[in-house]
Motif scaffolding. Structure first.
Motif, PDB file in Angstrom:
ATOM      1  N   VAL A   7      -5.443  -0.644   1.774  1.00  0.00           N
ATOM      2  CA  VAL A   7      -4.100  -0.379   1.247  1.00  0.00           C
ATOM      3  C   VAL A   7      -3.739   1.043   1.663  1.00  0.00           C
ATOM      4  N   ALA A   8      -2.591   1.180   2.340  1.00  0.00           N
ATOM      5  CA  ALA A   8      -2.215   2.492   2.884  1.00  0.00           C
ATOM      6  C   ALA A   8      -0.720   2.513   3.179  1.00  0.00           C
ATOM      7  N   PRO A   9      -0.164   3.696   3.446  1.00  0.00           N
ATOM      8  CA  PRO A   9       1.246   3.770   3.862  1.00  0.00           C
ATOM      9  C   PRO A   9       1.501   2.923   5.105  1.00  0.00           C
ATOM     10  N   THR A  10       2.721   2.445   5.258  1.00  0.00           N
ATOM     11  CA  THR A  10       3.061   1.521   6.348  1.00  0.00           C
ATOM     12  C   THR A  10       2.695   2.043   7.736  1.00  0.00           C
ATOM     13  N   PRO A  11       2.981   3.315   8.092  1.00  0.00           N
ATOM     14  CA  PRO A  11       2.607   3.783   9.444  1.00  0.00           C
ATOM     15  C   PRO A  11       1.104   3.703   9.690  1.00  0.00           C
ATOM     16  N   VAL A  12       0.314   3.992   8.657  1.00  0.00           N
ATOM     17  CA  VAL A  12      -1.142   3.914   8.790  1.00  0.00           C
ATOM     18  C   VAL A  12      -1.567   2.468   9.009  1.00  0.00           C
ATOM     19  N   GLY A  52      -2.814  -1.336 -11.675  1.00  0.00           N
ATOM     20  CA  GLY A  52      -1.945  -0.161 -11.652  1.00  0.00           C
ATOM     21  C   GLY A  52      -1.584   0.306 -10.271  1.00  0.00           C
ATOM     22  N   ILE A  53      -1.869  -0.527  -9.246  1.00  0.00           N
ATOM     23  CA  ILE A  53      -1.561  -0.168  -7.865  1.00  0.00           C
ATOM     24  C   ILE A  53      -0.378  -1.014  -7.409  1.00  0.00           C
ATOM     25  N   THR A  54       0.760  -0.382  -7.253  1.00  0.00           N
ATOM     26  CA  THR A  54       1.970  -1.104  -6.860  1.00  0.00           C
ATOM     27  C   THR A  54       2.181  -0.957  -5.365  1.00  0.00           C
ATOM     28  N   VAL A  55       1.955  -2.051  -4.636  1.00  0.00           N
ATOM     29  CA  VAL A  55       2.139  -2.044  -3.182  1.00  0.00           C
ATOM     30  C   VAL A  55       2.720  -3.385  -2.752  1.00  0.00           C
ATOM     31  N   SER A  56       3.431  -3.370  -1.643  1.00  0.00           N
ATOM     32  CA  SER A  56       3.929  -4.614  -1.070  1.00  0.00           C
ATOM     33  C   SER A  56       2.913  -5.135  -0.062  1.00  0.00           C
ATOM     34  N   SER A  57       3.112  -6.349   0.383  1.00  0.00           N
ATOM     35  CA  SER A  57       2.210  -6.943   1.374  1.00  0.00           C
ATOM     36  C   SER A  57       2.220  -6.148   2.678  1.00  0.00           C
ATOM     37  N   ASP A  58       3.307  -5.414   2.947  1.00  0.00           N
ATOM     38  CA  ASP A  58       3.387  -4.611   4.173  1.00  0.00           C
ATOM     39  C   ASP A  58       2.429  -3.428   4.157  1.00  0.00           C
ATOM     40  N   ASN A  59       1.946  -3.074   2.984  1.00  0.00           N
ATOM     41  CA  ASN A  59       1.016  -1.946   2.854  1.00  0.00           C
ATOM     42  C   ASN A  59      -0.442  -2.387   2.820  1.00  0.00           C
ATOM     43  N   ILE A  60      -0.703  -3.639   3.186  1.00  0.00           N
ATOM     44  CA  ILE A  60      -2.057  -4.192   3.143  1.00  0.00           C
ATOM     45  C   ILE A  60      -2.456  -4.695   4.517  1.00  0.00           C
ATOM     46  N   ARG A 118      -2.207 -11.517   1.599  1.00  0.00           N
ATOM     47  CA  ARG A 118      -1.697 -10.172   1.286  1.00  0.00           C
ATOM     48  C   ARG A 118      -0.796 -10.192   0.047  1.00  0.00           C
ATOM     49  N   GLU A 119      -0.032 -11.246  -0.116  1.00  0.00           N
ATOM     50  CA  GLU A 119       0.798 -11.366  -1.321  1.00  0.00           C
ATOM     51  C   GLU A 119      -0.056 -11.598  -2.559  1.00  0.00           C
ATOM     52  N   ALA A 120      -1.128 -12.388  -2.412  1.00  0.00           N
ATOM     53  CA  ALA A 120      -2.053 -12.601  -3.535  1.00  0.00           C
ATOM     54  C   ALA A 120      -2.727 -11.290  -3.927  1.00  0.00           C
ATOM     55  N   LEU A 121      -3.104 -10.498  -2.934  1.00  0.00           N
ATOM     56  CA  LEU A 121      -3.738  -9.200  -3.206  1.00  0.00           C
ATOM     57  C   LEU A 121      -2.754  -8.240  -3.856  1.00  0.00           C
ATOM     58  N   SER A 122      -1.519  -8.248  -3.396  1.00  0.00           N
ATOM     59  CA  SER A 122      -0.498  -7.382  -3.981  1.00  0.00           C
ATOM     60  C   SER A 122      -0.359  -7.653  -5.471  1.00  0.00           C
ATOM     61  N   ALA A 123      -0.369  -8.933  -5.854  1.00  0.00           N
ATOM     62  CA  ALA A 123      -0.261  -9.303  -7.269  1.00  0.00           C
ATOM     63  C   ALA A 123      -1.485  -8.850  -8.048  1.00  0.00           C
TER      64      ALA A 123
END
Length: 476
Positions: free
Chosen positions: A330-335, A175-183, A164-169
């Motif tokens: 990739v989605a909001p944390t609750p989702v 142009g998609i800024t997300v943390s590993s928690d959103n994956i 998830r961290e590799a994907l975040s990078a």
């Protein structure tokens, strides 16, 4: 007989008697063509009146277990035991027909079956040819992977943190800024759609899609009770949403669409995103072909999303290996939390080994080097297929030059694409993906793939298809 019906049971007396007689036949105590005891004797032994026995025997005769013979009495029929055996077996056909998940089109079932045969030329397969898969490199990379014992157990609900961290990078570069928690790591993009269908939508919700659509060839939403509606993006959607009731979302493949291969312009993406955002219609962006654009391409819809409006799907099935079964949402944390909970109830996490492999490839640079080579080879294959089409099909069909991905969406001038054409090609060992599996009313299109068949097979398969078309045209 020492058996007597239970007068205090919920089941009626005559029903207990019919069940008892069936049991005697099933055990062989009353065999085929055996004359059964007279009604008077049965009434005495069972401790009931003759009218109850008469009712039970009439029912057994009507069901084919017993038969009366004039002047001789009542006998067990020759088919009684078979009837009981059939009755004992589960009616699996009824179970199949009433199952919740919708069956696939017969054409797609045939495609799935024939894709496994080695002597078939697969002109429509949405899969990389074995010679495009990095089998040797994958094998070599296994020597470089260090496995932690905890990493190869059940993964966390959202999947490997390393992956998830590799994907975040990687997503940051798009142009998609997300943390590993959103994956959320899933077993391919199709599982992502299934999780969304059962986890985020109510029964009867509307799922908008472009026509033709990949969603018509699989049924994740239809089987969960959703209503599918094809629209022409902004033009039709704006008028449709005024009368919309209940939940809805829009599924789209804006980059290298499956099956058409079309990519939206930046302007089309912006206007579409704005319309859906203002109408509060969530978007599923299926972006599994993003890395296979031959040119620079435009950024994903998700790169424009600042409100968590887009659920973004990706996968390595079209680039590295479909057998790894690794994709992501990739989605909001609750989702993500909601879908992760459902996934854990479904399969307790995607393959830990596959996640370790994909993470290693992405972090080591192997993945980028492989994808760059793959794009070059796919472009060479696309050019080869288009040369064949220009030579053999220019007079009967049109198409757009592919800008990436796997497909050429060829349109025939005449409405010749039907089940008969598909089956005739299959007889000649050529497997097609006809347009009607993506749009039931489409009789003009075929999805051709330059990703699977060898260069020689492309030549042979397209030549055979042209011959079939001419034979059908000349037939009386």
């Amino acid at each position: 007989m020492d058996w007597k019906p239970n007068r205090h049971a919920v089941i009626s007396i005559h029903r207990q008697i019919t069940d008892r007689i069936k049991a005697l036949i099933e055990r062989g105590d009353w065999s085929t063509d055996m004359r059964i005891p007279p009604q008077r004797k049965l009434a005495e032994e069972f401790g009931v009146n003759r009218s109850t026995i008469q009712t039970a025997l009439d029912e057994l005769k009507a069901d084919g277990y017993l038969e009366g013979r004039v002047g001789s009495g009542i006998y067990v029929t020759g088919n009684a035991w078979n009837l009981l055996m059939d009755q004992a077996r589960p009616n699996w056909q009824r179970h199949i027909e009433t199952g919740v998940h919708k069956p696939n089109y017969h054409t797609i079932q045939l495609i799935n079956d024939y894709e496994q045969k080695d002597d078939i030329i697969r002109l429509g397969t949405g899969e990389l040819s074995p010679d495009l898969l990095p089998a040797r490199e994958l094998e070599e990379s296994l020597r470089s992977i260090t496995l932690d014992a905890r990493a190869i157990g059940y993964s966390s609900p959202q999947g490997s943190i390393k992956l998830r961290e590799a994907l975040s990078a990687r997503l940051e570069k798009r142009g998609i800024t997300v943390s590993s928690d959103n994956i959320l790591i899933v077993s391919g993009a199709l599982q992502a759609l299934q999780l969304i269908a059962v986890g985020l939508l109510e029964e009867g919700a509307t799922v908008f899609q472009e026509g033709p659509s990949y969603l018509n060839s699989v049924h994740p939403f239809q089987s969960a009770g959703m209503r599918m509606q094809a629209v022409n993006r902004a033009e039709t959607l704006s008028s449709t949403i005024r009368s919309l009731k209940g939940q809805s979302l829009f599924y789209c493949v804006p980059t290298l669409n499956n099956p058409t291969g079309y990519s939206w312009t930046v302007e089309e993406k912006k206007s579409f995103y704005t319309l859906c955002r203002d109408a509060r219609i969530p978007i599923i962006e299926d972006d599994v072909y993003q890395e296979l654009q031959f040119g620079e391409g435009s950024p994903p819809l998700k790169a424009m999303d600042e409100a968590g409006h887009v659920l973004y799907l990706g996968s390595v099935s079209k680039t590295l290996s479909p057998g790894l079964r690794i994709g992501w949402i990739v989605a909001p944390t609750p989702v993500i939390k909601r879908l992760a909970d459902i996934k854990m109830q479904t399969d307790y996490g995607s393959s830990a080994f596959s996640q370790e492999i994909v993470a290693h490839w992405m972090m080591s640079g192997r993945y980028d080097r492989h994808v760059e080579r793959l794009r070059t080879r796919l472009q060479e294959r696309a050019e080869r297929m288009e040369k064949i089409l220009l030579r053999q099909y220019q007079d009967i069909a049109t198409w757009n030059r592919p800008s990436g991905g796997f497909y050429i969406w060829i349109r025939f001038h005449a409405p010749i694409v039907n089940k008969a054409l598909f089956l005739k090609a299959l007889q000649r060992k050529v497997l097609l993906n006809p347009g009607y599996i993506y749009d039931p009313g489409d009789a003009h299109h075929i999805r051709l793939s330059f990703a699977y068949a060898s260069l020689d097979e492309m030549e042979i398969g397209l030549h055979q298809l042209r011959k079939i078309i001419e034979e059908r045209r000349d037939a009386p």
